[in-house]
Every structure is written in structure tokens, then in C-alpha cells.
Design a protein around this motif. Structure first.
Motif: not given
Length: 102
Positions: A71-81
Motif C-alpha cells: 500500500g505504501l509503495a502504491s501511487p496512492e501511498g506515495q502521494a500520501a507520503a
């Protein structure tokens, strides 16, 4: 289950932090694939001795540590990070771990 705990330290402007978190960051985090549950602290973050250096604590729950990492490696996870730099000027600590019931 696995958890991601985010410990947000006190920001320079808590009202701006809270506004950005509610309007932008939380909606981004809620889109992370595999997220099962998401909650945040409400009010003061205290320890047994009183006040702490933390403004807010977020707990995100996933089925497994692998699901959390994906999840963190996904585009959505990267956007949140990537959004952290827009509001968390006090800094943030991230802790990831599997859990088991005792």
C-alpha cells in the motif's frame, strides 16, 4: 493484522496542520490500497507523566505487513507520503509492525 503508527510532532502552526490534515492528507491516506481501518487521536496526546512532544497519532491497519508495504509503495501511498512535507513541519515518526492477539 499489521499497523502503521504515525507520530506527528508538534507543528509550528497547529491550526494550519489540523486544517491540512483534515482536508488533504486524510483523504489521500484513505485511498491507500489494502487499508482496513484508519483512526487518529482526538485531543491531547499525553503520556503517564503528562504532555508529550506529539500533536497527533494516526493508526492505519492492514491485513499483513506485506499488504501495508504494498500500500505504501502504491501511487496512492506515495502521494500520501509526499504530502507530509506540506504540513508536518514538526516532523513525523512512522512505525510499521505485524500484530498478534494475546
Amino acid at each position: 493484522m499489521a499497523k502503521l503508527i504515525v507520530l506527528y510532532k508538534h507543528p509550528k502552526d497547529s491550526k494550519a496542520f489540523d486544517a491540512h490534515y483534515a482536508s488533504t492528507h486524510a483523504p489521500l491516506a484513505k485511498k491507500i490500497p489494502g487499508l482496513k481501518h484508519y483512526d487518529i487521536s482526538d485531543g491531547e496526546v499525553a503520556g503517564p507523566g503528562g504532555a508529550t512532544g506529539y500533536h497527533l497519532v494516526a493508526t492505519l491497519t492492514f491485513d499483513s505487513l506485506d499488504a501495508l508495504k504494498a500500500g505504501l509503495a502504491s501511487p496512492e501511498g506515495q502521494a500520501a507520503a509526499a504530502d507530509l512535507g506540506n504540513f508536518a513541519d514538526g516532523g513525523a515518526e512512522l512505525l510499521m509492525f505485524d500484530t498478534r492477539t494475546l
